[in-house]
Design an enzyme around this catalytic site. Structure first.
Site, PDB file in Angstrom:
ATOM      1  N   TYR A 136      48.628  48.385  48.304  1.00 37.03           N
ATOM      2  CA  TYR A 136      48.359  46.952  48.471  1.00 37.03           C
ATOM      3  C   TYR A 136      46.882  46.653  48.186  1.00 37.03           C
ATOM      4  O   TYR A 136      46.556  45.711  47.445  1.00 37.03           O
ATOM      5  CB  TYR A 136      48.743  46.513  49.893  1.00 37.03           C
ATOM      6  CG  TYR A 136      48.473  45.043  50.164  1.00 37.03           C
ATOM      7  CD1 TYR A 136      49.343  44.064  49.675  1.00 37.03           C
ATOM      8  CD2 TYR A 136      47.363  44.638  50.899  1.00 37.03           C
ATOM      9  CE1 TYR A 136      49.092  42.711  49.908  1.00 37.03           C
ATOM     10  CE2 TYR A 136      47.112  43.298  51.144  1.00 37.03           C
ATOM     11  CZ  TYR A 136      47.976  42.331  50.652  1.00 37.03           C
ATOM     12  OH  TYR A 136      47.727  41.002  50.882  1.00 37.03           O
ATOM     13  N   ALA A 186      44.773  48.341  46.396  1.00 35.48           N
ATOM     14  CA  ALA A 186      44.493  48.529  44.968  1.00 35.48           C
ATOM     15  C   ALA A 186      44.963  47.311  44.178  1.00 35.48           C
ATOM     16  O   ALA A 186      44.273  46.837  43.271  1.00 35.48           O
ATOM     17  CB  ALA A 186      45.181  49.794  44.454  1.00 35.48           C
ATOM     18  N   SER A 187      46.125  46.784  44.545  1.00 37.89           N
ATOM     19  CA  SER A 187      46.640  45.617  43.813  1.00 37.89           C
ATOM     20  C   SER A 187      45.706  44.429  43.985  1.00 37.89           C
ATOM     21  O   SER A 187      45.436  43.683  43.040  1.00 37.89           O
ATOM     22  CB  SER A 187      48.070  45.267  44.269  1.00 37.89           C
ATOM     23  OG  SER A 187      48.070  44.667  45.556  1.00 37.89           O
TER      24      SER A 187
HETATM   25  N1  NAD Z   1      49.138  36.797  55.344  1.00 34.59           N
HETATM   26  C1  NAD Z   1      48.056  37.550  55.289  1.00 34.59           C
HETATM   27  O1  NAD Z   1      47.618  38.107  56.298  1.00 34.59           O
HETATM   28  C2  NAD Z   1      47.325  37.725  53.985  1.00 34.59           C
HETATM   29  C3  NAD Z   1      46.067  38.358  54.003  1.00 34.59           C
HETATM   30  C4  NAD Z   1      45.388  38.524  52.807  1.00 34.59           C
HETATM   31  C5  NAD Z   1      45.931  38.097  51.619  1.00 34.59           C
HETATM   32  N2  NAD Z   1      47.155  37.493  51.636  1.00 34.59           N
HETATM   33  C6  NAD Z   1      47.704  37.051  50.350  1.00 34.59           C
HETATM   34  O2  NAD Z   1      48.038  35.694  50.430  1.00 34.59           O
HETATM   35  C7  NAD Z   1      49.113  35.418  49.540  1.00 34.59           C
HETATM   36  C8  NAD Z   1      50.220  34.699  50.271  1.00 34.59           C
HETATM   37  O3  NAD Z   1      50.739  35.580  51.250  1.00 34.59           O
HETATM   38  P1  NAD Z   1      51.598  35.086  52.491  1.00 34.59           P
HETATM   39  O4  NAD Z   1      51.001  35.711  53.676  1.00 34.59           O
HETATM   40  O5  NAD Z   1      51.776  33.623  52.427  1.00 34.59           O
HETATM   41  O6  NAD Z   1      52.969  35.841  52.188  1.00 34.59           O
HETATM   42  P2  NAD Z   1      54.494  35.387  52.382  1.00 34.59           P
HETATM   43  O7  NAD Z   1      55.269  36.658  52.400  1.00 34.59           O
HETATM   44  O8  NAD Z   1      54.631  34.448  53.498  1.00 34.59           O
HETATM   45  O9  NAD Z   1      54.785  34.609  51.006  1.00 34.59           O
HETATM   46  C9  NAD Z   1      54.810  35.286  49.777  1.00 34.59           C
HETATM   47  C10 NAD Z   1      55.805  34.583  48.869  1.00 34.59           C
HETATM   48  O10 NAD Z   1      55.819  35.294  47.615  1.00 34.59           O
HETATM   49  C11 NAD Z   1      57.167  35.359  47.176  1.00 34.59           C
HETATM   50  N3  NAD Z   1      57.361  36.508  46.288  1.00 34.59           N
HETATM   51  C12 NAD Z   1      57.318  37.815  46.597  1.00 34.59           C
HETATM   52  N4  NAD Z   1      57.633  38.566  45.540  1.00 34.59           N
HETATM   53  C13 NAD Z   1      57.868  37.705  44.517  1.00 34.59           C
HETATM   54  C14 NAD Z   1      58.238  37.873  43.169  1.00 34.59           C
HETATM   55  N5  NAD Z   1      58.435  39.080  42.638  1.00 34.59           N
HETATM   56  N6  NAD Z   1      58.409  36.764  42.401  1.00 34.59           N
HETATM   57  C15 NAD Z   1      58.219  35.519  42.920  1.00 34.59           C
HETATM   58  N7  NAD Z   1      57.866  35.298  44.210  1.00 34.59           N
HETATM   59  C16 NAD Z   1      57.699  36.381  44.991  1.00 34.59           C
HETATM   60  C17 NAD Z   1      57.977  35.540  48.458  1.00 34.59           C
HETATM   61  O11 NAD Z   1      59.352  35.181  48.232  1.00 34.59           O
HETATM   62  C18 NAD Z   1      57.249  34.603  49.401  1.00 34.59           C
HETATM   63  O12 NAD Z   1      57.805  33.301  49.384  1.00 34.59           O
HETATM   64  C19 NAD Z   1      49.537  36.775  48.971  1.00 34.59           C
HETATM   65  O13 NAD Z   1      48.935  36.944  47.699  1.00 34.59           O
HETATM   66  C20 NAD Z   1      48.975  37.762  49.972  1.00 34.59           C
HETATM   67  O14 NAD Z   1      48.749  39.039  49.414  1.00 34.59           O
HETATM   68  C21 NAD Z   1      47.863  37.290  52.774  1.00 34.59           C
END
Ligand code: NAD
Length: 237
Positions: free
Chosen positions: A144, A146-147
């Site tokens: 994660y 790394a991505s």
């Molecule tokens: N929540 C955290 O603590 C946190 C911290 C740092 C960064 N982030 C980043 O914030 C962003 C939003 O995360 P979140 O917490 O709202 O996550 P979440 O899981 O609530 O929402 C992610 C959404 O992405 C969609 N998704 C996943 N794989 C997919 C695919 N292959 N094609 C299309 N849609 C896809 C899922 O269906 C989901 O609706 C992400 O990039 C995450 O890495 C989140």
């Protein structure tokens, strides 16, 4: 009500949940027109069910969003998945999927968006999602992290490649209360770790969405290639 986003044409990936959902809702509340992309079906407004790792699905959805909205001014790439996995126990297929969704998915959505922005001869703003963990690192989170470090690198490359017409920035959230983090179900020691920042708590999706809107709005017109930390002070460089 502020009118700075009125009529702005916005595409949000990952808009079915968490930060993407909060971002889409905040844009709409401020008068923007939003197309939502997600793997999960979405009932609201203009929406497309796509897997961001599928080149054809992404190209078709971005072209359709561009067509329906009459252009794309702002693209927000929130779609991602999370992976907790000690290195010695992580199947390579799981590591590859995280890199595929978070890195290649971002690559594809950005590529198709830049294509349509350029074809209309207009500029725009692209906002990607990194994470504070890309900078901090954390045991059992290598794929994660790394991505997300890869996303931060792509931001800097694309800011140089597409300026001055297209501005490319990212937000790097700290732990945020969404299904991805699943804070309520974390072990106690992990909960303490997530909220051990100067503000003493995790973030709410709307607080990250506000930073996305800042990057989408005129207040950030002299910013590109930046990764904006929105993390309660967990990371400060
Ligand atoms: N929540 C955290 O603590 C946190 C911290 C740092 C960064 N982030 C980043 O914030 C962003 C939003 O995360 P979140 O917490 O709202 O996550 P979440 O899981 O609530 O929402 C992610 C959404 O992405 C969609 N998704 C996943 N794989 C997919 C695919 N292959 N094609 C299309 N849609 C896809 C899922 O269906 C989901 O609706 C992400 O990039 C995450 O890495 C989140």
């Amino acid at each position: 009500m502020s009118t700075e986003f009125k009529g702005l044409k916005v595409v949000v990936s990952g808009a079915a949940s968490g930060i993407g959902l909060a971002t889409a809702e905040l844009f709409e509340k401020k008068g923007a027109r939003v197309a939502r992309l997600d793997f999960a079906p979405i009932e609201t407004g203009l929406s497309f069910q796509v897997d961001v790792t599928d080149e054809i699905q992404v190209a078709e959805a971005i072209a359709a969003a561009d067509n329906e909205l009459g252009g794309i001014d702002v693209m927000v790439n929130s779609a991602a998945i999370f992976l907790y996995g000690p290195l010695l126990e992580t199947p390579v297929a799981e590591a590859r999927r995280v890199l595929d969704v978070n890195l290649i998915g971002t690559f594809l959505v950005t590529r198709e968006t830049v294509r349509v922005m350029k074809s209309r001869g207009k500029g725009g703003k692209i906002i990607l999602f990194s994470s504070e963990l890309a900078q901090l690192g954390r045991e059992h989170h290598a794929a994660y992290c790394a991505s997300k470090a890869g996303v931060s690198a792509m931001v800097r490359c694309w800011a140089k490649e597409f300026g001055p017409d297209i501005l490319v920035n990212a937000v790097a959230p700290g732990p945020t209360d969404t299904p991805l983090l699943d804070y309520e179900n974390l072990p106690e020691h992990w909960k303490r770790l997530e909220s051990s920042n100067p503000l003493g708590r995790i973030g709410q999706p709307k607080e990250i969405a506000e930073a996305v809107l800042f990057l989408a709005g005129p207040g950030s017109n002299f910013m590109t290639g930046q990764v904006l930390g929105v993390n309660g002070g967990a990371s400060m460089v």
